[in-house]
Motif scaffolding. Structure first.
Motif, PDB file in Angstrom:
ATOM      1  N   ASN A  22      31.185   3.656  92.942  1.00 55.30           N
ATOM      2  CA  ASN A  22      31.141   4.141  91.569  1.00 55.30           C
ATOM      3  C   ASN A  22      32.251   3.407  90.825  1.00 55.30           C
ATOM      4  OD1 ASN A  22      31.889   6.041  89.207  1.00 55.30           O
ATOM      5  ND2 ASN A  22      29.911   6.802  89.905  1.00 55.30           N
ATOM      6  N   PRO A  23      31.968   2.188  90.355  1.00 53.62           N
ATOM      7  CA  PRO A  23      33.016   1.317  89.822  1.00 53.62           C
ATOM      8  C   PRO A  23      33.286   1.542  88.343  1.00 53.62           C
ATOM      9  CG  PRO A  23      30.954   0.122  89.925  1.00 53.62           C
ATOM     10  CD  PRO A  23      30.671   1.509  90.461  1.00 53.62           C
ATOM     11  N   GLY A  24      34.381   0.914  87.866  1.00 55.18           N
ATOM     12  CA  GLY A  24      34.732   0.900  86.447  1.00 55.18           C
ATOM     13  C   GLY A  24      35.244  -0.474  86.057  1.00 55.18           C
ATOM     14  N   THR A  25      35.852  -0.571  84.880  1.00 56.58           N
ATOM     15  CA  THR A  25      36.245  -1.875  84.324  1.00 56.58           C
ATOM     16  C   THR A  25      37.156  -2.651  85.256  1.00 56.58           C
ATOM     17  OG1 THR A  25      36.041  -0.962  82.101  1.00 56.58           O
ATOM     18  CG2 THR A  25      37.319  -2.997  82.347  1.00 56.58           C
ATOM     19  N   SER A  26      38.133  -2.005  85.860  1.00 56.63           N
ATOM     20  CA  SER A  26      39.100  -2.704  86.700  1.00 56.63           C
ATOM     21  C   SER A  26      38.467  -3.325  87.929  1.00 56.63           C
ATOM     22  CB  SER A  26      40.210  -1.745  87.143  1.00 56.63           C
ATOM     23  OG  SER A  26      40.884  -1.210  86.025  1.00 56.63           O
ATOM     24  N   GLU A  27      37.268  -2.872  88.277  1.00 58.95           N
ATOM     25  CA  GLU A  27      36.608  -3.343  89.496  1.00 58.95           C
ATOM     26  C   GLU A  27      35.485  -4.334  89.209  1.00 58.95           C
ATOM     27  OE1 GLU A  27      38.816  -0.071  89.615  1.00 58.95           O
ATOM     28  OE2 GLU A  27      36.747   0.256  88.928  1.00 58.95           O
ATOM     29  N   GLU A  48      32.116  10.445  92.494  1.00 56.27           N
ATOM     30  CA  GLU A  48      32.890   9.852  93.587  1.00 56.27           C
ATOM     31  C   GLU A  48      32.868  10.693  94.852  1.00 56.27           C
ATOM     32  OE1 GLU A  48      33.826  10.173  90.470  1.00 56.27           O
ATOM     33  OE2 GLU A  48      34.767   8.346  89.705  1.00 56.27           O
ATOM     34  N   HIS A  71      37.132   3.880  91.111  1.00 51.17           N
ATOM     35  CA  HIS A  71      37.754   3.411  89.879  1.00 51.17           C
ATOM     36  C   HIS A  71      39.095   4.087  89.632  1.00 51.17           C
ATOM     37  CE1 HIS A  71      38.273   1.860  85.922  1.00 51.17           C
ATOM     38  NE2 HIS A  71      37.860   2.940  85.265  1.00 51.17           N
ATOM     39  N   GLY A  75      39.268   8.167  89.671  1.00 52.94           N
ATOM     40  CA  GLY A  75      38.061   8.013  90.485  1.00 52.94           C
ATOM     41  C   GLY A  75      38.326   8.365  91.933  1.00 52.94           C
ATOM     42  N   LEU A 111      44.563   5.317  81.799  1.00 54.08           N
ATOM     43  CA  LEU A 111      44.119   5.575  83.163  1.00 54.08           C
ATOM     44  C   LEU A 111      45.151   5.191  84.217  1.00 54.08           C
ATOM     45  CD1 LEU A 111      40.338   4.628  83.009  1.00 54.08           C
ATOM     46  CD2 LEU A 111      41.282   6.798  83.791  1.00 54.08           C
TER      47      LEU A 111
END
Length: 514
Positions: A22-27, A48, A71, A75, A111
């Motif tokens: 379950n990724p976000g921008t940093s990943e 998550e 994330h 996350g 975050l």
């Protein structure tokens, strides 16, 4: 290549080819790297806790780690409850948690959090990859830690700039698996003396000691010496059913557990912990053992349990044959649908080599009694007491074993914690049958209110412990996520739905109103 590519290559070189995410921008650079790797299966979870619980179920059945992609700190925090369960099960897992680029941390963006402190209580190893050049080595360290002993949770924090920065590629090679500690001659001697003493002795086991071959030899030891063989109350995986040793677990209910061990004079632990109460109760002890009981830890979870059991057999001997459960199909009940009726129906209908994932809480407490002679199956259960593992556990087990029917025994209250896992089952076309025990309440907490001496539930307590007003409609919930579903409120209706669901492939949910 960039650091994210190196991370993928290192995981794949070590047989880690499934990533629950379950990724976000940093990943995003790691997501792009995964996109370039057709050998890696990527499975999306919509929460998550689904991601970490599915990785737990996968590893328990695959006997190797999965990766997760989470994330940042929040996350990771969303997945901590099922990491706690996985840690208690000694499940191998490599968590990849993104963090901001190193130069961005000074800005304290919304975050930003202390990921190390969030990860440490639920991890056996925590490390950071701050540069692209260090990603490969840090990933190898995480893998070694995940595979050490009985297995462990590794959390690798990957900074965004470590992922996107280009670096020379050196083809990774598989890292060596740490060797398990062998049998201890002195402890083997102590255990053998206890077994020869003629005094009441219990052998309590968990971990790999609960696999078919190990249980076979343990039962032969127990026959030879007159000892009692028991499984720890909560275990990551147990092989049971017809043709296998019929083994009981330590009871959950504290008075039953105290009675179970009241006459025990020697306790031999093999991959297990000495039994304690799940909680403290006024006027009752925390340990389930008599004060005079002698405890011998023959082998910890991090030892070679197979070798320890073999050494014990060499020391005390073993009966020629184990006592194995015969195939048994009990008479099918009729009328009112009850937890016992569900267990009996399963005992007759369960296919060979099914995987049972149990988070039925109070409703499934007597499941073993009716299913000793069911078709041979693997049994996975809630290990750490943090509810919300059942649907994800079944999801991960089905990813690991696509040719086996997975049957989830799911309480309705805990099912709502990670109901999103049904969507993942539908998306991945997983062969999972979820049996949803709908008693419309946190039944276990009604019992615990009495057990701690707080009295029966009044109006305010009932509003915190009951799941009515409104009543959950699990058929509509499942269908909204792409899973076919139907409801049963009689034993006959449940039996018909069960046979229909077991005869087909793909996800299905039966709301069993009890």
């Amino acid at each position: 290549m960039n650091g994210a590519d190196i991370l993928c290559e290192t995981l794949l070189a070590n047989g880690i080819d499934t990533c629950f995410a379950n990724p976000g921008t940093s990943e995003m650079h790691f997501v792009a790297a995964l996109d370039r790797q057709p050998r890696m299966r990527c499975v999306l979870g919509l929460f998550e806790g689904v991601v970490t619980g599915a990785a737990d179920g996968y590893a328990r059945m695959a006997d190797k780690p999965a990766a997760t992609l989470l994330h940042l700190g929040p996350g990771l925090a969303n997945g901590l409850a099922n990491l706690h369960n996985a840690r208690r099960a000694r499940t191998p897992m490599v968590n990849v948690v993104g963090d901001h680029a190193t130069g961005h941390l000074i800005h304290d963006a919304p975050l930003t959090s202390d990921i190390d402190s969030l990860a440490r209580p639920m991890s056996h190893w925590v490390g950071r990859a701050e540069t692209a050049e260090t990603v490969g080595a840090r990933c190898e360290q995480a893998i070694v830690a995940a595979r050490a002993g009985a297995g462990g949770i590794s959390t690798l924090i990957l900074h965004a700039d470590a992922a996107w920065t280009e670096t020379p590629f050196v083809k990774p090679v598989p890292v060596a698996r740490p060797e398990l500690a062998g049998p201890d001659a002195a402890l083997t001697g102590q255990a053998a003396a206890a077994l020869r003493s003629g005094r009441a002795t219990t052998i309590l086991v968990s971990g790999l000691a609960l696999r078919e071959a190990q249980l076979d030899l343990l039962d032969r030891i127990a026959q030879k010496t007159g000892a009692r063989l028991l499984a720890q109350q909560a275990n990551g995986r147990m092989q049971r059913g017809a043709g296998r040793v019929a083994l009981d677990r330590v009871p959950y209910v504290i008075d039953q557990a105290l009675a179970c061990f009241s006459a025990t004079e020697h306790l031999i632990l093999i991959g297990a912990k000495a039994p304690v109460g799940f909680f403290a109760y006024p006027g009752k002890p925390g340990s389930m053992l008599p004060e005079t009981c002698d405890v011998i830890e023959l082998a910890s979870p991090d030892h070679d349990l197979t070798a320890a059991i073999a050494a014990l057999a060499d020391a005390v001997g073993a009966a020629p044959k184990a006592r194995l459960a015969a195939r048994h199909r009990p008479d099918l009940p009729t009328g009112k649908l009850t937890p016992d009726a569900i267990a009996i129906a399963l005992a007759g209908a369960m296919p060979d080599d099914a995987i049972i994932c149990d988070e039925s809480i109070t409703s499934g407490r007597d499941f073993f009694r009716s299913t000793y002679g069911a078709a041979p199956h693997d049994f996975l259960q809630l290990t750490g007491g943090a509810i919300g593992c059942g649907i994800p556990l079944a999801t991960g087990a089905a990813v690991a074993c696509p040719d086996r029917k997975v049957i989830g025994l799911q309480a309705d209250g805990s099912g709502m914690y990670t109901v999103q896992g049904l969507w993942t089952q539908a998306r991945e076309r997983l062969d999972v049958l979820t049996i949803l025990f709908a008693n419309r309440r946190y039944q276990i907490l009604h019992g615990e209110l009495l057990n701690v001496g707080a009295g029966p539930a009044g109006e305010n307590a009932r509003r915190m412990l009951d799941l009515e007003d409104p009543t959950l409609d699990w058929v509509q919930l499942a269908r909204s996520m792409g899973v076919e579903a139907a409801r049963a409120d009689t034993a006959e209706g449940f039996r018909d739905l069960l046979h229909s669901a077991l005869a087909r492939k793909g996800p299905f949910l039966i709301e069993a109103v009890i």
